[in-house]
Scaffold this motif. Structure first.
Motif, PDB file in Angstrom:
ATOM      1  N   ILE A 137     -11.171  -3.598   6.231  1.00 40.89           N
ATOM      2  CA  ILE A 137      -9.962  -3.332   7.009  1.00 40.89           C
ATOM      3  C   ILE A 137     -10.324  -3.268   8.490  1.00 40.89           C
ATOM      4  CG2 ILE A 137      -8.140  -1.647   7.450  1.00 40.89           C
ATOM      5  CD1 ILE A 137      -8.340  -0.883   4.496  1.00 40.89           C
ATOM      6  N   SER A 138      -9.561  -3.998   9.306  1.00 34.02           N
ATOM      7  CA  SER A 138      -9.834  -4.000  10.742  1.00 34.02           C
ATOM      8  C   SER A 138      -8.960  -3.007  11.497  1.00 34.02           C
ATOM      9  CB  SER A 138      -9.639  -5.398  11.326  1.00 34.02           C
ATOM     10  OG  SER A 138      -8.292  -5.799  11.212  1.00 34.02           O
ATOM     11  N   GLY A 139      -7.881  -2.507  10.892  1.00 32.57           N
ATOM     12  CA  GLY A 139      -7.063  -1.529  11.594  1.00 32.57           C
ATOM     13  C   GLY A 139      -5.844  -1.095  10.813  1.00 32.57           C
ATOM     14  N   PHE A 140      -5.346   0.079  11.152  1.00 32.84           N
ATOM     15  CA  PHE A 140      -4.120   0.631  10.576  1.00 32.84           C
ATOM     16  C   PHE A 140      -3.116   0.852  11.699  1.00 32.84           C
ATOM     17  CE2 PHE A 140      -7.178   2.214   7.427  1.00 32.84           C
ATOM     18  CZ  PHE A 140      -6.528   1.876   6.254  1.00 32.84           C
ATOM     19  N   ARG A 141      -1.849   0.678  11.379  1.00 33.90           N
ATOM     20  CA  ARG A 141      -0.778   1.019  12.322  1.00 33.90           C
ATOM     21  C   ARG A 141       0.275   1.802  11.546  1.00 33.90           C
ATOM     22  NH1 ARG A 141       1.609  -1.206  17.239  1.00 33.90           N
ATOM     23  NH2 ARG A 141       3.842  -0.813  17.176  1.00 33.90           N
ATOM     24  N   TYR A 200      -6.605  -6.867   8.057  1.00 31.77           N
ATOM     25  CA  TYR A 200      -7.919  -7.137   7.470  1.00 31.77           C
ATOM     26  C   TYR A 200      -8.720  -8.039   8.394  1.00 31.77           C
ATOM     27  CZ  TYR A 200      -5.950  -5.128   3.253  1.00 31.77           C
ATOM     28  OH  TYR A 200      -5.376  -4.274   2.358  1.00 31.77           O
ATOM     29  N   PHE A 201     -10.047  -8.065   8.205  1.00 27.64           N
ATOM     30  CA  PHE A 201     -10.910  -8.854   9.066  1.00 27.64           C
ATOM     31  C   PHE A 201     -10.700 -10.355   8.890  1.00 27.64           C
ATOM     32  CE2 PHE A 201     -13.635  -5.019   9.437  1.00 27.64           C
ATOM     33  CZ  PHE A 201     -13.628  -4.942  10.807  1.00 27.64           C
ATOM     34  N   ASP A 202     -10.172 -10.786   7.749  1.00 34.85           N
ATOM     35  CA  ASP A 202      -9.948 -12.214   7.545  1.00 34.85           C
ATOM     36  C   ASP A 202      -8.646 -12.709   8.171  1.00 34.85           C
ATOM     37  OD1 ASP A 202      -8.186 -11.011   5.832  1.00 34.85           O
ATOM     38  OD2 ASP A 202      -8.872 -12.047   4.028  1.00 34.85           O
ATOM     39  N   GLY A 203      -7.951 -11.859   8.921  1.00 35.86           N
ATOM     40  CA  GLY A 203      -6.747 -12.265   9.627  1.00 35.86           C
ATOM     41  C   GLY A 203      -5.453 -11.961   8.890  1.00 35.86           C
ATOM     42  N   GLN A 204      -5.524 -11.590   7.636  1.00 44.74           N
ATOM     43  CA  GLN A 204      -4.316 -11.267   6.887  1.00 44.74           C
ATOM     44  C   GLN A 204      -3.911  -9.828   7.150  1.00 44.74           C
ATOM     45  OE1 GLN A 204      -4.898 -12.148   2.788  1.00 44.74           O
ATOM     46  NE2 GLN A 204      -5.179 -14.331   3.119  1.00 44.74           N
ATOM     47  N   GLU A 237      -3.404   3.899  -3.787  1.00 42.37           N
ATOM     48  CA  GLU A 237      -3.645   2.902  -4.828  1.00 42.37           C
ATOM     49  C   GLU A 237      -3.294   1.495  -4.352  1.00 42.37           C
ATOM     50  OE1 GLU A 237      -2.250   1.963  -9.410  1.00 42.37           O
ATOM     51  OE2 GLU A 237      -1.751   3.885  -8.494  1.00 42.37           O
ATOM     52  N   LEU A 238      -2.198   1.356  -3.623  1.00 42.65           N
ATOM     53  CA  LEU A 238      -1.794   0.047  -3.114  1.00 42.65           C
ATOM     54  C   LEU A 238      -2.801  -0.499  -2.108  1.00 42.65           C
ATOM     55  CD1 LEU A 238       0.476  -2.127  -2.928  1.00 42.65           C
ATOM     56  CD2 LEU A 238       1.350  -0.812  -1.002  1.00 42.65           C
ATOM     57  N   ILE A 239      -3.264   0.339  -1.197  1.00 44.30           N
ATOM     58  CA  ILE A 239      -4.252  -0.104  -0.215  1.00 44.30           C
ATOM     59  C   ILE A 239      -5.562  -0.458  -0.907  1.00 44.30           C
ATOM     60  CG2 ILE A 239      -5.646   0.652   1.745  1.00 44.30           C
ATOM     61  CD1 ILE A 239      -3.231   2.330   2.600  1.00 44.30           C
ATOM     62  N   GLN A 240      -5.948   0.318  -1.909  1.00 42.96           N
ATOM     63  CA  GLN A 240      -7.187   0.035  -2.622  1.00 42.96           C
ATOM     64  C   GLN A 240      -7.119  -1.285  -3.378  1.00 42.96           C
ATOM     65  OE1 GLN A 240     -10.049   1.616  -2.350  1.00 42.96           O
ATOM     66  NE2 GLN A 240     -10.918   0.004  -3.621  1.00 42.96           N
ATOM     67  N   ARG A 241      -5.996  -1.559  -4.018  1.00 42.55           N
ATOM     68  CA  ARG A 241      -5.853  -2.834  -4.743  1.00 42.55           C
ATOM     69  C   ARG A 241      -5.921  -4.023  -3.806  1.00 42.55           C
ATOM     70  NH1 ARG A 241      -1.151  -2.009  -9.293  1.00 42.55           N
ATOM     71  NH2 ARG A 241      -2.262  -0.470 -10.534  1.00 42.55           N
ATOM     72  N   GLN A 242      -5.237  -3.938  -2.679  1.00 38.96           N
ATOM     73  CA  GLN A 242      -5.267  -5.034  -1.720  1.00 38.96           C
ATOM     74  C   GLN A 242      -6.656  -5.199  -1.112  1.00 38.96           C
ATOM     75  OE1 GLN A 242      -2.885  -7.296  -0.976  1.00 38.96           O
ATOM     76  NE2 GLN A 242      -1.725  -6.379  -2.642  1.00 38.96           N
ATOM     77  N   THR A 243      -7.337  -4.096  -0.865  1.00 37.40           N
ATOM     78  CA  THR A 243      -8.688  -4.167  -0.320  1.00 37.40           C
ATOM     79  C   THR A 243      -9.645  -4.777  -1.332  1.00 37.40           C
ATOM     80  OG1 THR A 243      -8.216  -2.210   0.988  1.00 37.40           O
ATOM     81  CG2 THR A 243     -10.507  -2.793   0.746  1.00 37.40           C
ATOM     82  N   ASP A 244      -9.488  -4.444  -2.612  1.00 38.90           N
ATOM     83  CA  ASP A 244     -10.318  -5.050  -3.657  1.00 38.90           C
ATOM     84  C   ASP A 244     -10.096  -6.561  -3.723  1.00 38.90           C
ATOM     85  OD1 ASP A 244     -11.406  -2.619  -4.304  1.00 38.90           O
ATOM     86  OD2 ASP A 244     -10.120  -2.291  -6.050  1.00 38.90           O
ATOM     87  N   LEU A 245      -8.864  -7.006  -3.528  1.00 38.21           N
ATOM     88  CA  LEU A 245      -8.597  -8.450  -3.513  1.00 38.21           C
ATOM     89  C   LEU A 245      -9.311  -9.130  -2.356  1.00 38.21           C
ATOM     90  CD1 LEU A 245      -4.777  -8.569  -4.342  1.00 38.21           C
ATOM     91  CD2 LEU A 245      -6.674  -9.216  -5.817  1.00 38.21           C
ATOM     92  N   HIS A 246      -9.346  -8.495  -1.196  1.00 38.84           N
ATOM     93  CA  HIS A 246     -10.024  -9.092  -0.052  1.00 38.84           C
ATOM     94  C   HIS A 246     -11.532  -9.070  -0.214  1.00 38.84           C
ATOM     95  CE1 HIS A 246      -6.641  -9.883   2.615  1.00 38.84           C
ATOM     96  NE2 HIS A 246      -6.087  -8.803   2.072  1.00 38.84           N
TER      97      HIS A 246
END
Length: 138
Positions: A44-48, A99-103, A119-128
């Motif tokens: 993750i590159s940042g949160f807003r 995310y660092f890949d631009g998404q 849980e939602l952030i963890q699932r998306q992070t696992d996909l990346h």
């Protein structure tokens, strides 16, 4: 003393109820230790965080913001800025995860609990993480 409409004594009132939520819904605001062990901020590159503090639906987003600002989670990615935007227009609370890949992931968190957000952030992070680890097919 009686009047035309009855006595002047106060009527019995309904007993005061402190909480309207049951215990199962109170546990929804807690994060299990297993989820916290798996939580990873490296891709993750940042949160807003954008929320109106007077909106009652923003409680889970504010709690997530305070969890992510603890030193334990900041140490997993020191280059992850957390930007907080406070609005006063009664808008729905939103979370933008970059995310660092631009998404990026935009979540309207009005009806989410804290456990659901983690849980939602963890699932998306696992996909990346799995996308970055898998070899590119050509």
């Amino acid at each position: 003393m009686a009047t035309r409409w009855g006595s002047l004594r106060p009527h019995k009132t309904v007993p005061f109820i402190k909480y309207f939520r049951n215990r199962l819904s109170e546990n929804d605001q807690q994060i299990s230790r297993d989820k916290l062990r798996k939580f990873n901020l490296k891709p993750i590159s940042g949160f807003r965080f954008e929320y109106d503090p007077f909106n009652p639906q923003s409680a889970s987003l504010r709690k997530l913001c305070s969890v992510l600002h603890t030193p334990r989670w900041r140490a997993s990615n020191l280059e992850c800025p957390c930007q907080v935007v406070i609005r006063g227009d009664r808008s729905e609370p939103t979370l933008l995860v970059s995310y660092f890949d631009g998404q990026s992931l935009l979540v309207k968190t009005g009806n989410f609990s804290l456990a659901d957000l983690v849980e939602l952030i963890q699932r998306q992070t696992d996909l990346h993480v799995t996308d970055a680890a898998s070899p590119a097919s050509s």
